[in-house]
Design a protein around this motif. Structure first.
Motif, PDB file in Angstrom:
ATOM      1  N   ARG A 127       1.394  -1.236   0.175  1.00 37.20           N
ATOM      2  CA  ARG A 127       0.165  -0.033  -0.013  1.00 37.20           C
ATOM      3  C   ARG A 127       0.968   1.293  -0.097  1.00 37.20           C
ATOM      4  NH1 ARG A 127      -2.967  -2.978   3.164  1.00 37.20           N
ATOM      5  NH2 ARG A 127      -2.215  -2.773   5.593  1.00 37.20           N
ATOM      6  N   GLN A 128       1.670   1.395   0.476  1.00 41.83           N
ATOM      7  CA  GLN A 128       3.121   2.353   0.552  1.00 41.83           C
ATOM      8  C   GLN A 128       3.717   2.327  -0.722  1.00 41.83           C
ATOM      9  OE1 GLN A 128       5.336   2.809   4.056  1.00 41.83           O
ATOM     10  NE2 GLN A 128       6.192   4.511   3.684  1.00 41.83           N
ATOM     11  N   LEU A 129       3.803   1.364  -1.279  1.00 41.43           N
ATOM     12  CA  LEU A 129       4.576   1.506  -2.243  1.00 41.43           C
ATOM     13  C   LEU A 129       3.846   2.670  -3.456  1.00 41.43           C
ATOM     14  CD1 LEU A 129       6.576  -1.508  -2.556  1.00 41.43           C
ATOM     15  CD2 LEU A 129       7.599   0.886  -3.119  1.00 41.43           C
ATOM     16  N   ALA A 130       2.309   1.829  -3.610  1.00 42.74           N
ATOM     17  CA  ALA A 130       1.276   2.489  -4.647  1.00 42.74           C
ATOM     18  C   ALA A 130       1.798   3.910  -4.720  1.00 42.74           C
ATOM     19  CB  ALA A 130       0.180   2.012  -3.619  1.00 42.74           C
ATOM     20  N   GLU A 131       2.361   4.586  -3.325  1.00 47.66           N
ATOM     21  CA  GLU A 131       2.609   6.303  -3.633  1.00 47.66           C
ATOM     22  C   GLU A 131       3.901   6.349  -3.874  1.00 47.66           C
ATOM     23  OE1 GLU A 131      -0.125   8.344  -2.599  1.00 47.66           O
ATOM     24  OE2 GLU A 131      -1.429   6.164  -2.145  1.00 47.66           O
ATOM     25  N   LEU A 132       4.484   4.858  -4.540  1.00 51.37           N
ATOM     26  CA  LEU A 132       5.838   5.546  -5.225  1.00 51.37           C
ATOM     27  C   LEU A 132       5.991   6.618  -6.566  1.00 51.37           C
ATOM     28  CD1 LEU A 132       9.067   4.870  -4.372  1.00 51.37           C
ATOM     29  CD2 LEU A 132       8.912   2.797  -6.041  1.00 51.37           C
ATOM     30  N   PRO A 133       6.117   7.436  -7.035  1.00 54.69           N
ATOM     31  CA  PRO A 133       6.785   7.795  -8.428  1.00 54.69           C
ATOM     32  C   PRO A 133       6.698   6.526  -9.067  1.00 54.69           C
ATOM     33  CG  PRO A 133       7.407  10.127  -6.457  1.00 54.69           C
ATOM     34  CD  PRO A 133       7.381   8.037  -6.089  1.00 54.69           C
ATOM     35  N   PRO A 134       6.548   6.820 -10.159  1.00 56.92           N
ATOM     36  CA  PRO A 134       7.579   5.856 -11.611  1.00 56.92           C
ATOM     37  C   PRO A 134       8.845   5.914 -11.025  1.00 56.92           C
ATOM     38  CG  PRO A 134       6.102   7.387 -12.968  1.00 56.92           C
ATOM     39  CD  PRO A 134       5.652   7.947 -11.286  1.00 56.92           C
ATOM     40  N   ILE A 135       9.347   4.581 -11.528  1.00 62.44           N
ATOM     41  CA  ILE A 135      11.162   4.662 -11.056  1.00 62.44           C
ATOM     42  C   ILE A 135      11.629   5.021 -12.463  1.00 62.44           C
ATOM     43  CG2 ILE A 135      12.992   2.483 -10.280  1.00 62.44           C
ATOM     44  CD1 ILE A 135      10.873   1.151  -9.420  1.00 62.44           C
ATOM     45  N   ASP A 136      12.695   5.851 -11.534  1.00 56.03           N
ATOM     46  CA  ASP A 136      13.438   6.407 -12.808  1.00 56.03           C
ATOM     47  C   ASP A 136      14.779   5.578 -12.762  1.00 56.03           C
ATOM     48  OD1 ASP A 136      11.496   9.447 -13.339  1.00 56.03           O
ATOM     49  OD2 ASP A 136      11.871   9.229 -11.807  1.00 56.03           O
ATOM     50  N   VAL A 137      15.224   5.525 -12.011  1.00 57.45           N
ATOM     51  CA  VAL A 137      16.401   4.679 -12.196  1.00 57.45           C
ATOM     52  C   VAL A 137      16.115   3.828 -11.043  1.00 57.45           C
ATOM     53  CG1 VAL A 137      19.199   4.577 -11.746  1.00 57.45           C
ATOM     54  CG2 VAL A 137      17.981   7.149 -12.701  1.00 57.45           C
ATOM     55  N   LEU A 138      16.712   2.446 -11.398  1.00 51.37           N
ATOM     56  CA  LEU A 138      16.878   1.351 -10.363  1.00 51.37           C
ATOM     57  C   LEU A 138      18.803   0.446 -10.559  1.00 51.37           C
ATOM     58  CD1 LEU A 138      15.715  -1.149  -9.004  1.00 51.37           C
ATOM     59  CD2 LEU A 138      15.652  -2.516 -11.103  1.00 51.37           C
ATOM     60  N   ILE A 139      18.597  -0.190  -9.692  1.00 52.52           N
ATOM     61  CA  ILE A 139      20.271  -0.590  -8.753  1.00 52.52           C
ATOM     62  C   ILE A 139      20.237  -1.776  -8.745  1.00 52.52           C
ATOM     63  CG2 ILE A 139      22.593  -0.155  -8.353  1.00 52.52           C
ATOM     64  CD1 ILE A 139      21.514   1.952 -10.564  1.00 52.52           C
ATOM     65  N   LEU A 140      20.486  -2.676  -9.524  1.00 50.61           N
ATOM     66  CA  LEU A 140      20.441  -4.198  -8.944  1.00 50.61           C
ATOM     67  C   LEU A 140      21.554  -4.559  -8.306  1.00 50.61           C
ATOM     68  CD1 LEU A 140      17.445  -5.187 -11.667  1.00 50.61           C
ATOM     69  CD2 LEU A 140      16.995  -4.864  -8.662  1.00 50.61           C
ATOM     70  N   GLY A 141      21.203  -5.834  -7.740  1.00 49.65           N
ATOM     71  CA  GLY A 141      22.776  -6.620  -7.237  1.00 49.65           C
ATOM     72  C   GLY A 141      22.184  -8.650  -7.841  1.00 49.65           C
ATOM     73  N   MET A 142      23.189  -8.946  -7.241  1.00 50.72           N
ATOM     74  CA  MET A 142      21.983 -10.608  -7.990  1.00 50.72           C
ATOM     75  C   MET A 142      23.304 -11.198  -7.102  1.00 50.72           C
ATOM     76  SD  MET A 142      23.447 -12.109 -11.525  1.00 50.72           S
ATOM     77  CE  MET A 142      25.473 -12.729 -11.305  1.00 50.72           C
ATOM     78  N   GLY A 143      22.933 -12.203  -6.703  1.00 56.25           N
ATOM     79  CA  GLY A 143      23.989 -12.907  -5.608  1.00 56.25           C
ATOM     80  C   GLY A 143      24.006 -14.731  -6.123  1.00 56.25           C
ATOM     81  N   ASP A 144      25.315 -15.038  -5.798  1.00 52.52           N
ATOM     82  CA  ASP A 144      25.806 -16.039  -5.813  1.00 52.52           C
ATOM     83  C   ASP A 144      24.506 -17.193  -7.198  1.00 52.52           C
ATOM     84  OD1 ASP A 144      28.338 -15.396  -6.784  1.00 52.52           O
ATOM     85  OD2 ASP A 144      28.856 -16.492  -4.757  1.00 52.52           O
ATOM     86  N   ASP A 145      23.646 -17.355  -5.916  1.00 49.58           N
ATOM     87  CA  ASP A 145      22.464 -18.647  -6.293  1.00 49.58           C
ATOM     88  C   ASP A 145      21.566 -17.857  -7.873  1.00 49.58           C
ATOM     89  OD1 ASP A 145      20.880 -16.227  -5.174  1.00 49.58           O
ATOM     90  OD2 ASP A 145      20.491 -17.293  -3.623  1.00 49.58           O
ATOM     91  N   GLY A 146      22.324 -16.481  -7.994  1.00 49.80           N
ATOM     92  CA  GLY A 146      20.663 -15.747  -9.051  1.00 49.80           C
ATOM     93  C   GLY A 146      19.990 -15.059  -8.406  1.00 49.80           C
ATOM     94  N   HIS A 147      20.192 -14.780  -7.657  1.00 45.06           N
ATOM     95  CA  HIS A 147      18.315 -13.627  -6.711  1.00 45.06           C
ATOM     96  C   HIS A 147      19.463 -12.638  -7.291  1.00 45.06           C
ATOM     97  CE1 HIS A 147      21.666 -12.918  -3.289  1.00 45.06           C
ATOM     98  NE2 HIS A 147      20.166 -11.896  -2.989  1.00 45.06           N
ATOM     99  N   THR A 148      18.245 -11.654  -7.517  1.00 47.27           N
ATOM    100  CA  THR A 148      18.148 -10.432  -7.238  1.00 47.27           C
ATOM    101  C   THR A 148      16.658  -9.875  -6.797  1.00 47.27           C
ATOM    102  OG1 THR A 148      18.744  -7.769  -8.540  1.00 47.27           O
ATOM    103  CG2 THR A 148      17.353  -9.796  -9.849  1.00 47.27           C
ATOM    104  N   ALA A 149      17.178  -8.743  -5.752  1.00 44.78           N
ATOM    105  CA  ALA A 149      16.390  -7.541  -4.887  1.00 44.78           C
ATOM    106  C   ALA A 149      15.917  -9.053  -3.543  1.00 44.78           C
ATOM    107  CB  ALA A 149      14.805  -7.638  -5.123  1.00 44.78           C
ATOM    108  N   SER A 150      15.180  -9.520  -3.483  1.00 45.01           N
ATOM    109  CA  SER A 150      14.763 -10.552  -2.080  1.00 45.01           C
ATOM    110  C   SER A 150      14.111 -11.182  -3.284  1.00 45.01           C
ATOM    111  CB  SER A 150      14.161 -10.303  -1.299  1.00 45.01           C
ATOM    112  OG  SER A 150      14.892  -9.738  -0.397  1.00 45.01           O
ATOM    113  N   LEU A 151      14.335 -11.845  -4.261  1.00 50.01           N
ATOM    114  CA  LEU A 151      13.914 -13.561  -5.529  1.00 50.01           C
ATOM    115  C   LEU A 151      14.602 -14.423  -5.772  1.00 50.01           C
ATOM    116  CD1 LEU A 151      12.564 -10.665  -8.419  1.00 50.01           C
ATOM    117  CD2 LEU A 151      10.677 -10.817  -6.276  1.00 50.01           C
TER     118      LEU A 151
END
Length: 237
Positions: A127-151
């Motif tokens: 619900r809080q993220l519903a107020e987030l403006p459109p994302i202009d820049v996203l910086i992702l990382g990656m784990g050795d298991d291939g996860h990114t964010a907490s996916l």
């Protein structure tokens, strides 16, 4: 293996840097330009970053850049479900290393909240993220298991969180490492970013990325969901 040996999808750009410090500085300079352009075009800019220790040098470099932070909204791609005061909190990490000096003027939209359980916390964050403006820049990382964010591979909610047709913005996720309970932006929300960077370091991450590029099972290696045109990869040995 060098990043030039990878068979990247058309439109994906890869940059190699000599050290983590150089990578951090170059990434910070590029992000500052993108944020400033967004501010010039629409009055505000939204930056979503990943937590962990790897981005700290990037944060330190970014706050030195000439950005009008009073017009920037900052959020997190994912969060550990721990209080901000906890050593593992991504929000706490940002407050210590990014939201300082001029960057303290930015508006922060966090994911953590006190709730009865992880599912309820994710619903509140959604619900809080519903107020987030459109994302202009996203910086992702990656784990050795291939996860990114907490996916994470094998997390119970992974299929739903990766479903582009599911418009839920935040999902409860379980990590294989402590602290296990996480909150993560969904693939649909993360994929809406105008500019996406994958920032990784070391040969192990490069090998994982090479494996991800060689297959198409997104559930096995969730980073595959983001290996799309317009992605930029920043890597150093």
């Amino acid at each position: 293996m060098a990043i030039s040996d990878l068979k990247l999808p058309e439109g994906v750009i890869a940059h190699t840097f000599t050290s983590p410090a150089v990578l951090a500085d170059e990434l910070a300079a590029a992000v500052a330009v993108q944020l400033t352009e967004a501010i010039q075009q629409q009055g505000t800019a939204t930056l979503v970053v990943s937590g962990g220790r790897s981005p700290v040098a990037f944060f330190h470099s970014l706050i030195k850049q000439p950005v009008d932070w009073s017009r920037v909204v900052v959020s997190l791609a994912d969060e550990r479900w721990v209080p901000v005061e906890h050593a593992d909190s991504n929000a706490g990490l940002l407050k210590k290393h990014l939201l300082q000096g001029p960057a303290a003027k930015a508006r922060f939209v966090g994911l953590y909240n006190v709730a009865a359980n992880l599912e309820e916390a994710a619903q509140q964050a959604d619900r809080q993220l519903a107020e987030l403006p459109p994302i202009d820049v996203l910086i992702l990382g990656m784990g050795d298991d291939g996860h990114t964010a907490s996916l994470f591979p094998d997390s119970p909610n992974l299929a739903s969180a990766l479903d582009l047709n599911n418009q839920r913005r935040c999902w409860p996720m379980l990590a294989p490492t402590v602290p296990h309970q996480r909150l993560s932006m969904s693939r649909s929300l993360l994929s809406s970013a105008k500019h996406t960077v994958l920032s990784i370091q070391g040969p192990a991450k490069l090998n994982t990325l090479n494996t991800a590029l060689a297959g198409d099972d997104v559930a096995a290696l969730p980073i595959r969901a983001f290996l799309q045109p317009t992605l930029e990869i920043y890597w150093c040995p």
